[in-house]
Design a protein around this motif. Structure first.
Motif, short mmCIF file in Angstrom:
data_model
loop_
_atom_site.label_atom_id
_atom_site.label_comp_id
_atom_site.label_asym_id
_atom_site.label_seq_id
_atom_site.Cartn_x
_atom_site.Cartn_y
_atom_site.Cartn_z
N PHE A 1 0.85 -1.19 0.00
CA PHE A 1 0.00 0.00 0.00
C PHE A 1 0.88 1.24 0.00
O PHE A 1 2.03 1.20 0.44
CB PHE A 1 -0.92 0.01 1.23
CG PHE A 1 -0.19 -0.17 2.53
CD1 PHE A 1 0.29 0.93 3.23
CD2 PHE A 1 0.03 -1.43 3.05
CE1 PHE A 1 0.97 0.78 4.43
CE2 PHE A 1 0.72 -1.60 4.25
CZ PHE A 1 1.18 -0.49 4.94
N LYS A 2 0.33 2.32 -0.51
CA LYS A 2 0.99 3.62 -0.53
C LYS A 2 0.01 4.68 -0.04
O LYS A 2 -1.21 4.46 -0.08
CB LYS A 2 1.48 3.95 -1.95
CG LYS A 2 2.64 3.09 -2.42
CD LYS A 2 3.04 3.47 -3.84
CE LYS A 2 4.33 2.76 -4.25
NZ LYS A 2 4.20 1.29 -4.17
N PRO A 3 0.50 5.83 0.43
CA PRO A 3 -0.41 6.88 0.89
C PRO A 3 -1.44 7.24 -0.18
O PRO A 3 -1.10 7.42 -1.35
CB PRO A 3 0.53 8.06 1.19
CG PRO A 3 1.84 7.41 1.53
CD PRO A 3 1.92 6.21 0.63
N GLY A 4 -2.70 7.30 0.24
CA GLY A 4 -3.78 7.65 -0.67
C GLY A 4 -4.43 6.47 -1.35
O GLY A 4 -5.47 6.62 -1.99
N GLU A 5 -3.82 5.27 -1.22
CA GLU A 5 -4.41 4.08 -1.84
C GLU A 5 -5.30 3.34 -0.85
O GLU A 5 -5.18 3.51 0.37
CB GLU A 5 -3.30 3.14 -2.33
CG GLU A 5 -2.46 3.72 -3.45
CD GLU A 5 -1.41 2.75 -3.94
OE1 GLU A 5 -0.79 3.03 -4.98
OE2 GLU A 5 -1.20 1.70 -3.29
N ALA A 6 -6.20 2.51 -1.39
CA ALA A 6 -7.09 1.71 -0.54
C ALA A 6 -6.27 0.82 0.38
O ALA A 6 -5.20 0.32 0.01
CB ALA A 6 -8.02 0.88 -1.41
N LEU A 7 -6.79 0.60 1.59
CA LEU A 7 -6.06 -0.16 2.60
C LEU A 7 -6.99 -1.15 3.28
O LEU A 7 -8.12 -0.82 3.64
CB LEU A 7 -5.47 0.78 3.65
CG LEU A 7 -4.65 0.13 4.77
CD1 LEU A 7 -3.36 -0.46 4.21
CD2 LEU A 7 -4.33 1.14 5.86
N THR A 8 -6.49 -2.39 3.44
CA THR A 8 -7.25 -3.44 4.13
C THR A 8 -6.37 -4.09 5.18
O THR A 8 -5.14 -3.97 5.16
CB THR A 8 -7.74 -4.52 3.14
OG1 THR A 8 -6.59 -5.19 2.59
CG2 THR A 8 -8.57 -3.92 2.02
N ALA A 9 -7.01 -4.81 6.10
CA ALA A 9 -6.27 -5.54 7.12
C ALA A 9 -5.40 -6.62 6.48
O ALA A 9 -4.29 -6.91 6.96
CB ALA A 9 -7.24 -6.17 8.12
N GLU A 10 -5.87 -7.22 5.38
CA GLU A 10 -5.08 -8.24 4.69
C GLU A 10 -3.77 -7.66 4.16
O GLU A 10 -2.72 -8.31 4.22
CB GLU A 10 -5.87 -8.85 3.54
CG GLU A 10 -7.02 -9.75 3.97
CD GLU A 10 -8.30 -8.98 4.24
OE1 GLU A 10 -9.33 -9.61 4.51
OE2 GLU A 10 -8.26 -7.73 4.19
N GLN A 11 -3.81 -6.43 3.64
CA GLN A 11 -2.60 -5.80 3.13
C GLN A 11 -1.60 -5.52 4.24
O GLN A 11 -0.38 -5.68 4.05
CB GLN A 11 -2.95 -4.51 2.40
CG GLN A 11 -3.66 -4.71 1.07
CD GLN A 11 -4.10 -3.39 0.47
OE1 GLN A 11 -4.64 -2.53 1.16
NE2 GLN A 11 -3.86 -3.22 -0.81
N LEU A 12 -2.08 -5.10 5.39
CA LEU A 12 -1.18 -4.86 6.52
C LEU A 12 -0.47 -6.15 6.93
O LEU A 12 0.75 -6.19 7.11
CB LEU A 12 -1.96 -4.30 7.71
CG LEU A 12 -2.56 -2.90 7.56
CD1 LEU A 12 -3.45 -2.58 8.76
CD2 LEU A 12 -1.47 -1.85 7.42
N ALA A 13 -1.25 -7.22 7.07
CA ALA A 13 -0.68 -8.49 7.52
C ALA A 13 0.28 -9.07 6.49
O ALA A 13 1.36 -9.58 6.83
CB ALA A 13 -1.80 -9.49 7.81
N GLU A 14 -0.09 -9.02 5.21
CA GLU A 14 0.79 -9.60 4.19
C GLU A 14 2.04 -8.76 3.98
O GLU A 14 3.12 -9.30 3.71
CB GLU A 14 0.04 -9.77 2.87
CG GLU A 14 0.85 -10.58 1.86
CD GLU A 14 0.08 -10.95 0.61
OE1 GLU A 14 0.63 -11.72 -0.21
OE2 GLU A 14 -1.07 -10.48 0.45
N SER A 15 1.94 -7.45 4.12
CA SER A 15 3.13 -6.61 4.03
C SER A 15 4.12 -6.99 5.13
O SER A 15 5.34 -7.04 4.90
CB SER A 15 2.75 -5.13 4.16
OG SER A 15 2.00 -4.70 3.05
N GLU A 16 3.61 -7.27 6.31
CA GLU A 16 4.47 -7.70 7.41
C GLU A 16 5.17 -9.01 7.06
O GLU A 16 6.36 -9.19 7.32
CB GLU A 16 3.65 -7.84 8.68
CG GLU A 16 4.45 -8.13 9.93
CD GLU A 16 3.59 -8.10 11.18
OE1 GLU A 16 3.08 -7.01 11.51
OE2 GLU A 16 3.42 -9.15 11.82
#
Length: 571
Positions: free
Chosen positions: A111-126
């Motif tokens: 994800f990048k600033p201004g883009e859509a964000l989900t809990a799945e993206q946070l967890a997978e980025s980690e």
């Protein structure tokens, strides 16, 4: 000014004021950490429980959240606020180390600033950050929600990556060693460079590797590997854009691999014949997907593969009888992969005291192709068969069970039978008795059918039977059962290396009805004790295994004790 005019002005001012108040987004803090506390965050204190904390932090949403400010907090290799790590050597190491560049970490995020964000993206980025060998661990923490914008903190800790390649490996009585230099994070760029000299029982030579996993900040990767040995050479080029995340929509790849070397056939640990083998391999592919939908991913792939094997006898050396026959596969193919997303985190499964990501969802893949003269193959028509399945289950809270199978081979229409077929099935059970002790049992079974002369199914010290010589038994069927009682101690040598030890037993056999290396000596078994060392300050995919194996079944060239020293990627 009249009374009505004053009322209109007052009303307008009130509307402007209330409108500005309404325009101010309502903010809600999701984390108690400030920048100072994030810099002291101790990854060892707990395990991120996969996606659930992110879901709880973000709360129920309609999917309209966007990423706000993203703060990158990079911890040094050593925490000099701790008395045990506040030494001249550790302070100097922090000063000399080149930290991973902030942009490298940002490029890995989904994800990048201004883009859509989900809990799945946070967890997978980690998980993506944690998968990098130059990071000890990572946390991606939603910090604050203001309206529909979520501010995020990304916390990482570097490890020391510039290391000499001083290696020694011993398995089944065979020694190998290497010397060189490697760095999977050159100048903090995330690029991998390695060069050195290696020598083992089969060959010696020099090699060079360059790998860029995110070319110019993109999702494309580039790798080149060159090897010059005393018996031949290798040139590998790999360029691809993989399915880098569960929600990635397309992928492509190109791989070229040329290998020229001498190879041998073995029986009871001894080389009985030798020949020259040259392989020319190329593969191009493209894939597409609808992304993550309902917790599941489906991916289609198409491609073309060319694989040419040629053989020559060596002067003054015993050649195999019969001698390997040249073969050439060339085929278009289509494949499908399915992944069920159920990631959780654990510790002491494959690593020491480190966060590990396990997917408890089913994963399977299949590929079909047609190799024929019209596509550039030899004059034999073949159906190409590839497939695999894996799954991980919680039997109970502290009991993990991983199992699966894979199949790789051909159906030869000229002979109306299988060709070069290899089928594997495996199962692994892990019981975490406590935070410092675990029991592990694994079973692998392999069956081959109509292998070409140049390929063997072998079993010995180099393939897990730690009390016996390398490449000891051979056949068309094999099984290996390994039992280990593992102990994870609190010993932390010099604040650098974690220490553990195991008691183990290996039982296995490779056999074929008409080969003396199979039936004559039957099932082999050994017991032993081993030491495990893992550095907490260098790349996270290296664990030293030192094992002392005692064979329980005698045989030709079997000693009373076998010492194995290997560097592996897991326990």
């Amino acid at each position: 000014m009249g009374c009505h005019a004053l009322q209109r002005v007052a009303l307008a001012c009130a509307m402007i004021w209330t409108g500005s108040v309404a325009a101010q987004p309502q903010c809600r803090n999701l984390s108690e950490h400030d920048l100072e506390s994030l810099g002291r965050l101790t990854f060892e204190d707990g395990v991120s429980a996969g996606r659930k904390p992110h879901e709880l932090a973000l709360g129920a949403t309609d999917g309209s959240l966007i990423a706000g400010e993203i703060r990158i907090v990079q911890q040094p290799i050593f925490n000099t606020d701790l008395p045990d790590e506040d030494t001249w050597l550790f302070r100097r190491a922090n000063q000399l180390h080149v930290d991973t560049r902030e942009q490298v970490i940002r490029d890995l995020l989904l994800f990048k600033p201004g883009e859509a964000l989900t809990a799945e993206q946070l967890a997978e980025s980690e998980r993506l950050l944690r998968d990098r060998p130059y990071l000890y661990d990572a946390r991606v923490l939603p910090r604050r929600v203001c309206g529909d914008a979520v501010d995020v903190d990304v916390v990482t800790r570097d490890v020391w990556t510039l290391l000499p390649r001083l290696s020694f490996d011993r398995a089944g009585g065979d020694n190998s060693y290497g010397i060189g230099l490697s760095d999977p994070n050159v100048f903090g760029t995330g690029k991998n460079v390695s060069m050195g000299y290696t020598k083992d029982r089969d060959r010696s030579g020099v090699d060079f590797l360059y790998e860029d996993p995110n070319v110019r900040g993109s999702r494309a990767s580039f790798a080149v590997f060159l090897e010059d040995n005393d018996d031949g050479s290798r040139q590998l080029l790999d360029v691809r854009r993989p399915f880098y995340s569960l929600d990635a929509r397309y992928a492509w790849g190109l791989r070229l691999d040329n290998v020229d070397r001498e190879e041998g056939l073995f029986l009871l640990g001894s080389e009985v014949s030798k020949f020259r083998h040259e392989t020319v391999f190329s593969e191009s592919s493209a894939g597409w997907s609808r992304g993550l939908q309902g917790g599941r991913v489906g991916r289609w792939k198409v491609g073309y593969t060319y694989e040419d094997h040629t053989f020559e006898p060596l002067p003054g050396v015993v050649a195999p009888d019969p001698f390997p026959v040249d073969r050439r596969y060339a085929y278009p193919w289509i494949g499908y992969e399915s992944i069920k997303e159920r990631f959780e985190t654990t510790r002491n499964f494959d690593r020491f005291h480190r966060t590990e990501d396990l997917n408890f969802g089913k994963r399977w893949a299949a590929r079909l192709g047609w190799s024929d003269e019209v596509f550039g193959a030899d004059d034999v028509s073949r159906l190409v068969l590839r497939g695999g399945y894996t799954n991980v289950n919680h039997v109970r809270e502290t009991h993990l069970f991983r199992y699966g199978f894979n199949l790789n081979g051909f159906w030869n229409f000229d002979r109306d039978e299988e060709e070069n077929l290899v089928a594997n099935a495996f199962a692994r059970y892990n019981h975490a008795r406590s935070a410092s002790r675990a029991f592990s049992a694994s079973l692998g079974v392999t069956y081959v059918r109509n292998l070409p002369v140049d390929r063997q199914l072998l079993l010995g010290g180099d393939t897990g039977l730690r009390g016996y010589p390398s490449r000891y038994q051979q056949g068309d069927k094999r099984f290996l059962l390994t039992l280990e009682e593992r102990f994870f101690t609190d010993i932390y040598l010099f604040r650098l290396v974690r220490v553990g030890y195991v008691f183990f037993a290996d039982v296995g056999r490779a056999w074929e009805s008409d080969t003396p290396g199979g039936d004559e000596f039957g099932v082999l078994a050994n017991v032993g004790i081993g030491l495990r060392l893992e550095s907490m300050r260098t790349r996270r995919d290296r664990i030293l295994h030192l094992d002392l194996g005692i064979p329980l079944v005698d045989g030709p060239d079997v000693g009373s004790v076998e010492i194995t020293l290997r560097i592996k990627q897991r326990l």
